[in-house]
Design a protein around this motif. Structure first.
Motif, PDB file in Angstrom:
ATOM      1  N   THR A  34      36.731  21.298  45.801  1.00 14.74           N
ATOM      2  CA  THR A  34      35.608  21.015  44.919  1.00 14.74           C
ATOM      3  C   THR A  34      35.822  19.687  44.208  1.00 14.74           C
ATOM      4  O   THR A  34      36.953  19.258  43.976  1.00 14.74           O
ATOM      5  N   ALA A  35      34.734  19.046  43.874  1.00 11.27           N
ATOM      6  CA  ALA A  35      34.780  17.758  43.191  1.00 11.27           C
ATOM      7  C   ALA A  35      33.465  17.544  42.459  1.00 11.27           C
ATOM      8  O   ALA A  35      32.420  18.066  42.863  1.00 11.27           O
ATOM      9  N   ARG A  36      33.532  16.775  41.387  1.00  8.38           N
ATOM     10  CA  ARG A  36      32.313  16.459  40.633  1.00  8.38           C
ATOM     11  C   ARG A  36      31.379  15.578  41.445  1.00  8.38           C
ATOM     12  O   ARG A  36      30.162  15.772  41.453  1.00  8.38           O
ATOM     13  N   ASN A  37      31.963  14.605  42.165  1.00 11.40           N
ATOM     14  CA  ASN A  37      31.183  13.673  42.963  1.00 11.40           C
ATOM     15  C   ASN A  37      31.063  14.198  44.392  1.00 11.40           C
ATOM     16  O   ASN A  37      32.059  14.303  45.118  1.00 11.40           O
ATOM     17  N   GLU A  38      29.844  14.538  44.796  1.00 13.67           N
ATOM     18  CA  GLU A  38      29.638  15.149  46.112  1.00 13.67           C
ATOM     19  C   GLU A  38      30.032  14.217  47.248  1.00 13.67           C
ATOM     20  O   GLU A  38      30.675  14.640  48.222  1.00 13.67           O
ATOM     21  N   GLU A  39      29.692  12.941  47.148  1.00  8.31           N
ATOM     22  CA  GLU A  39      30.006  11.996  48.225  1.00  8.31           C
ATOM     23  C   GLU A  39      31.517  11.890  48.454  1.00  8.31           C
ATOM     24  O   GLU A  39      31.999  11.935  49.589  1.00  8.31           O
ATOM     25  N   ARG A  40      32.271  11.772  47.357  1.00  2.97           N
ATOM     26  CA  ARG A  40      33.723  11.666  47.480  1.00  2.97           C
ATOM     27  C   ARG A  40      34.339  12.971  47.979  1.00  2.97           C
ATOM     28  O   ARG A  40      35.298  12.971  48.742  1.00  2.97           O
ATOM     29  N   GLY A  41      33.767  14.081  47.526  1.00  3.32           N
ATOM     30  CA  GLY A  41      34.263  15.373  47.985  1.00  3.32           C
ATOM     31  C   GLY A  41      34.058  15.570  49.471  1.00  3.32           C
ATOM     32  O   GLY A  41      34.968  16.039  50.178  1.00  3.32           O
ATOM     33  N   LEU A  42      32.880  15.226  49.961  1.00  2.00           N
ATOM     34  CA  LEU A  42      32.597  15.363  51.387  1.00  2.00           C
ATOM     35  C   LEU A  42      33.458  14.419  52.221  1.00  2.00           C
ATOM     36  O   LEU A  42      33.885  14.768  53.326  1.00  2.00           O
TER      37      LEU A  42
END
Length: 285
Positions: A34-42
């Protein structure tokens, strides 16, 4: 039997990413990065997928109640429960050695107060036998404090969330009104905001374990070592993969009877209450 589920917060890079990788290699179940920033998480999930691992992604901002509530509902509806939770999400604005009130509040909101939100929404979906690891640091040991009143609060037999919050608020108010005293902390009070947030996190670990003593849940805090990341600068750092080992050890290897403890990066249990010891964070900024 329901499939087991593990969740790591703040996991798009650094320690969290390394913990997800280790879980994917060993955990018999679904692992959520999980991550706050979706782009970085993906992007992080893509890197691990290309390495032959199979993490799942879900957006999660631990400091946002709605985000945590939505994620908790998702876990409950899709999986029915949660077996491993690693509370890793954290910030440190390391160039602000003596931070402004706004910077200090940001640090504490993410590093400590977010855990209260996580407890409210994610702890109810923890399954029997679940393991929780709160990622602390050398800044989270009680020896970082020199203020005797605060030390006595943490050494008291009736430590509570309210008392931890009062400690946090007293520090923040001192920064806001200009009465902050470097002598209240080790190492001339450098990054006192981080010390406060991590001490509060570690103390909360003890309080939570006592609160959930009637449930078969293990809640521990760990100092993973000095890691060379965006948050920490200086020499003597270990790699995120090496630092992740103590977290994975608490998840896979220690007895479930190990509860409410503070584990050092060398996998040794440290007496968190020993305020006179020399475990304080010094000279790594």
């Amino acid at each position: 039997m329901a499939e087991k589920v593990a969740v790591v917060t703040g996991a798009n890079k650094g320690l969290g990413f390394a913990v997800v990788k280790g879980l994917c290699q060993k955990f018999d179940g679904v692992v959520y990065l999980t991550a706050r920033n979706e782009e970085r998480g993906l992007q992080a999930v893509k890197i691990l997928t290309e390495a032959g691992l199979k993490p799942q992604f879900h957006q999660l901002d631990v400091s946002d109640k709605e985000s945590v509530r939505n994620f908790a509902n998702y876990i409950k509806n899709i999986h029915g429960g949660l077996d491993v939770l690693v509370n890793n999400a954290a910030i440190l604005e390391w160039d602000e050695v003596y931070p402004t009130y706004e910077a200090a509040k940001r640090n504490i909101d993410v590093n400590y107060k977010s855990l209260l939100i996580v407890e409210e929404y994610l702890y109810p979906v923890l399954r029997d036998g679940a393991r929780v690891v709160n990622v602390s640091s050398a800044c989270g040991h009680l020896s970082n404090l020199k203020n005797k009143k605060w030390i006595e609060t943490f050494l008291g037999p009736d430590l509570s969330v309210d008392k931890i919050n009062k400690f946090v608020d007293e520090y923040l108010n001192s920064v806001k009104n200009g009465t902050f005293d470097k002598n209240d902390f080790a190492d001339e009070g450098k990054h006192a905001e981080h010390r406060v947030s991590k001490i509060a996190l570690t103390a909360l670990t003890m309080v939570q374990q006592a609160k959930y003593k009637d449930r078969n849940i293990s809640i521990n805090a760990a100092h993973p070592g000095h890691i060379q990341t965006d948050m920490a600068q200086g020499g003597g750092a270990v790699s995120p993969d090496d630092a992740a080992q103590v977290i994975l050890y608490l998840i896979f290897d220690v007895s479930p009877k190990v509860r409410g403890t503070f584990m050092w990066h060398n996998k040794k249990l440290i007496d968190w209450y020993d305020a006179e010891s020399d475990f304080a964070c010094k000279g790594i900024w």
